[in-house]
Design a protein around this motif. Structure first.
Motif, PDB file in Angstrom:
ATOM      1  N   ALA A  76     -41.729  82.717  33.290  1.00 35.07           N
ATOM      2  CA  ALA A  76     -42.764  82.048  32.496  1.00 35.07           C
ATOM      3  C   ALA A  76     -43.682  83.059  31.819  1.00 35.07           C
ATOM      4  N   GLU A  77     -43.881  84.202  32.472  1.00 35.18           N
ATOM      5  CA  GLU A  77     -44.751  85.247  31.930  1.00 35.18           C
ATOM      6  C   GLU A  77     -43.962  86.395  31.291  1.00 35.18           C
ATOM      7  N   SER A  78     -42.633  86.283  31.308  1.00 44.77           N
ATOM      8  CA  SER A  78     -41.774  87.355  30.760  1.00 44.77           C
ATOM      9  C   SER A  78     -42.151  88.710  31.336  1.00 44.77           C
ATOM     10  N   THR A  79     -42.283  88.737  32.650  1.00 44.78           N
ATOM     11  CA  THR A  79     -42.729  89.964  33.318  1.00 44.78           C
ATOM     12  C   THR A  79     -41.811  90.286  34.491  1.00 44.78           C
ATOM     13  N   LEU A  80     -41.509  91.555  34.603  1.00 47.82           N
ATOM     14  CA  LEU A  80     -40.709  92.086  35.697  1.00 47.82           C
ATOM     15  C   LEU A  80     -41.626  92.888  36.615  1.00 47.82           C
ATOM     16  N   TYR A  81     -41.351  92.845  37.911  1.00 46.69           N
ATOM     17  CA  TYR A  81     -42.174  93.561  38.881  1.00 46.69           C
ATOM     18  C   TYR A  81     -41.300  94.437  39.783  1.00 46.69           C
ATOM     19  N   LEU A  82     -41.938  95.467  40.327  1.00 45.44           N
ATOM     20  CA  LEU A  82     -41.321  96.262  41.386  1.00 45.44           C
ATOM     21  C   LEU A  82     -42.403  96.572  42.409  1.00 45.44           C
ATOM     22  N   GLN A  83     -42.314  95.943  43.564  1.00 47.16           N
ATOM     23  CA  GLN A  83     -43.208  96.235  44.673  1.00 47.16           C
ATOM     24  C   GLN A  83     -42.608  97.387  45.464  1.00 47.16           C
ATOM     25  N   MET A  84     -43.357  98.462  45.580  1.00 44.53           N
ATOM     26  CA  MET A  84     -42.873  99.659  46.261  1.00 44.53           C
ATOM     27  C   MET A  84     -43.741  99.928  47.489  1.00 44.53           C
ATOM     28  N   ASN A  85     -43.143  99.849  48.648  1.00 43.83           N
ATOM     29  CA  ASN A  85     -43.832 100.105  49.911  1.00 43.83           C
ATOM     30  C   ASN A  85     -43.233 101.338  50.578  1.00 43.83           C
ATOM     31  N   SER A  86     -43.959 101.865  51.549  1.00 41.90           N
ATOM     32  CA  SER A  86     -43.500 103.037  52.312  1.00 41.90           C
ATOM     33  C   SER A  86     -43.025 104.137  51.380  1.00 41.90           C
ATOM     34  N   LEU A  87     -43.832 104.427  50.393  1.00 42.01           N
ATOM     35  CA  LEU A  87     -43.428 105.420  49.391  1.00 42.01           C
ATOM     36  C   LEU A  87     -43.282 106.796  50.012  1.00 42.01           C
ATOM     37  N   GLN A  88     -42.312 107.538  49.500  1.00 40.46           N
ATOM     38  CA  GLN A  88     -42.005 108.870  49.988  1.00 40.46           C
ATOM     39  C   GLN A  88     -42.152 109.871  48.846  1.00 40.46           C
ATOM     40  N   VAL A  89     -42.318 111.123  49.193  1.00 41.22           N
ATOM     41  CA  VAL A  89     -42.445 112.166  48.176  1.00 41.22           C
ATOM     42  C   VAL A  89     -41.256 112.122  47.214  1.00 41.22           C
ATOM     43  N   GLU A  90     -40.084 111.808  47.763  1.00 37.96           N
ATOM     44  CA  GLU A  90     -38.861 111.772  46.953  1.00 37.96           C
ATOM     45  C   GLU A  90     -38.867 110.648  45.923  1.00 37.96           C
ATOM     46  N   ASP A  91     -39.814 109.709  46.018  1.00 40.07           N
ATOM     47  CA  ASP A  91     -39.902 108.621  45.044  1.00 40.07           C
ATOM     48  C   ASP A  91     -40.674 109.036  43.799  1.00 40.07           C
ATOM     49  N   THR A  92     -41.226 110.229  43.799  1.00 45.49           N
ATOM     50  CA  THR A  92     -41.953 110.718  42.628  1.00 45.49           C
ATOM     51  C   THR A  92     -41.022 110.790  41.430  1.00 45.49           C
ATOM     52  N   ALA A  93     -41.410 110.109  40.348  1.00 49.83           N
ATOM     53  CA  ALA A  93     -40.570 110.045  39.152  1.00 49.83           C
ATOM     54  C   ALA A  93     -41.292 109.249  38.076  1.00 49.83           C
ATOM     55  N   THR A  94     -40.720 109.264  36.884  1.00 46.05           N
ATOM     56  CA  THR A  94     -41.118 108.315  35.857  1.00 46.05           C
ATOM     57  C   THR A  94     -40.235 107.093  36.001  1.00 46.05           C
ATOM     58  N   TYR A  95     -40.863 105.934  36.056  1.00 42.74           N
ATOM     59  CA  TYR A  95     -40.144 104.674  36.279  1.00 42.74           C
ATOM     60  C   TYR A  95     -40.062 103.896  34.968  1.00 42.74           C
ATOM     61  N   TYR A  96     -38.865 103.411  34.685  1.00 44.30           N
ATOM     62  CA  TYR A  96     -38.583 102.693  33.451  1.00 44.30           C
ATOM     63  C   TYR A  96     -38.041 101.305  33.764  1.00 44.30           C
ATOM     64  N   CYS A  97     -38.438 100.311  32.991  1.00 41.89           N
ATOM     65  CA  CYS A  97     -37.760  99.035  33.084  1.00 41.89           C
ATOM     66  C   CYS A  97     -36.736  98.936  31.953  1.00 41.89           C
ATOM     67  N   ALA A  98     -35.753  98.095  32.173  1.00 47.64           N
ATOM     68  CA  ALA A  98     -34.634  98.002  31.251  1.00 47.64           C
ATOM     69  C   ALA A  98     -34.104  96.575  31.227  1.00 47.64           C
ATOM     70  N   ALA A  99     -33.476  96.223  30.115  1.00 45.96           N
ATOM     71  CA  ALA A  99     -32.934  94.884  29.943  1.00 45.96           C
ATOM     72  C   ALA A  99     -31.488  94.952  29.477  1.00 45.96           C
ATOM     73  N   GLU A 100     -30.694  94.070  30.041  1.00 48.35           N
ATOM     74  CA  GLU A 100     -29.279  93.985  29.685  1.00 48.35           C
ATOM     75  C   GLU A 100     -28.873  92.522  29.682  1.00 48.35           C
ATOM     76  N   GLU A 101     -28.231  92.089  28.636  1.00 48.70           N
ATOM     77  CA  GLU A 101     -27.766  90.709  28.566  1.00 48.70           C
ATOM     78  C   GLU A 101     -26.382  90.619  29.199  1.00 48.70           C
ATOM     79  N   ASN A 102     -26.120  89.503  29.857  1.00 47.30           N
ATOM     80  CA  ASN A 102     -24.786  89.252  30.404  1.00 47.30           C
ATOM     81  C   ASN A 102     -24.320  90.348  31.346  1.00 47.30           C
ATOM     82  N   CYS A 103     -25.155  90.752  32.273  1.00 50.37           N
ATOM     83  CA  CYS A 103     -24.824  91.860  33.161  1.00 50.37           C
ATOM     84  C   CYS A 103     -24.104  91.356  34.411  1.00 50.37           C
ATOM     85  N   VAL A 104     -23.521  92.294  35.119  1.00 49.24           N
ATOM     86  CA  VAL A 104     -23.138  92.115  36.508  1.00 49.24           C
ATOM     87  C   VAL A 104     -24.237  92.811  37.300  1.00 49.24           C
ATOM     88  N   VAL A 105     -25.000  92.050  38.071  1.00 46.46           N
ATOM     89  CA  VAL A 105     -26.210  92.599  38.681  1.00 46.46           C
ATOM     90  C   VAL A 105     -25.903  93.816  39.540  1.00 46.46           C
TER      91      VAL A 105
END
Length: 124
Positions: free
Chosen positions: A73-102
């Motif tokens: 309804a809001e055309s919004t994607l979320y990512l809840q990230m818990n227990s973050l680790q140093v190795e999770d440091t990065a630039t995070y990107y969202c992406a869209a694909e039509e007709n995907c295999v999840v």
């Protein structure tokens, strides 16, 4: 078409962040959506995907810590990230694909739209 990420920042190990991706310019509810990340000196990797029906897929390194969700309804994607680790440091990107295999969207081979990225830094 626009995908605009927000919610990145700096956090200590063990902390949490919630990323958002506001989509516009395409019919969001019909698209598979995913989160990718790229750390300095490394290739971009897909970490989570969600289908138009809510089916989800995660790579092993984030399974149980990260949760992908969507609000059509809001055309919004979320990512809840818990227990973050140093190795999770990065630039995070969202992406869209039509007709995907999840389960294979995180391979990144058929992404149609990309966001500009938001930085996540995990350090003590």
């Amino acid at each position: 078409v626009q995908l605009v990420e927000s919610g990145g920042g700096s956090v200590q190990p063990g902390g949490s962040l919630r990323l958002s991706c506001a989509a516009s310019g395409f019919t969001f509810r019909y698209f598979c959506m995913g989160w990718f990340r790229q750390a300095p000196g490394q290739e971009r990797e897909g970490i989570a995907a969600i289908g138009s029906d809510g089916t989800t897929s995660y790579i092993d390194s984030v399974k149980g810590r990260f949760t992908i969700s969507r609000d059509n309804a809001e055309s919004t994607l979320y990512l809840q990230m818990n227990s973050l680790q140093v190795e999770d440091t990065a630039t995070y990107y969202c992406a869209a694909e039509e007709n995907c295999v999840v389960s294979t969207m995180t391979d990144g081979g058929f992404i149609e739209f990309w966001g500009q990225g938001t930085q996540v830094t995990v350090s003590s």
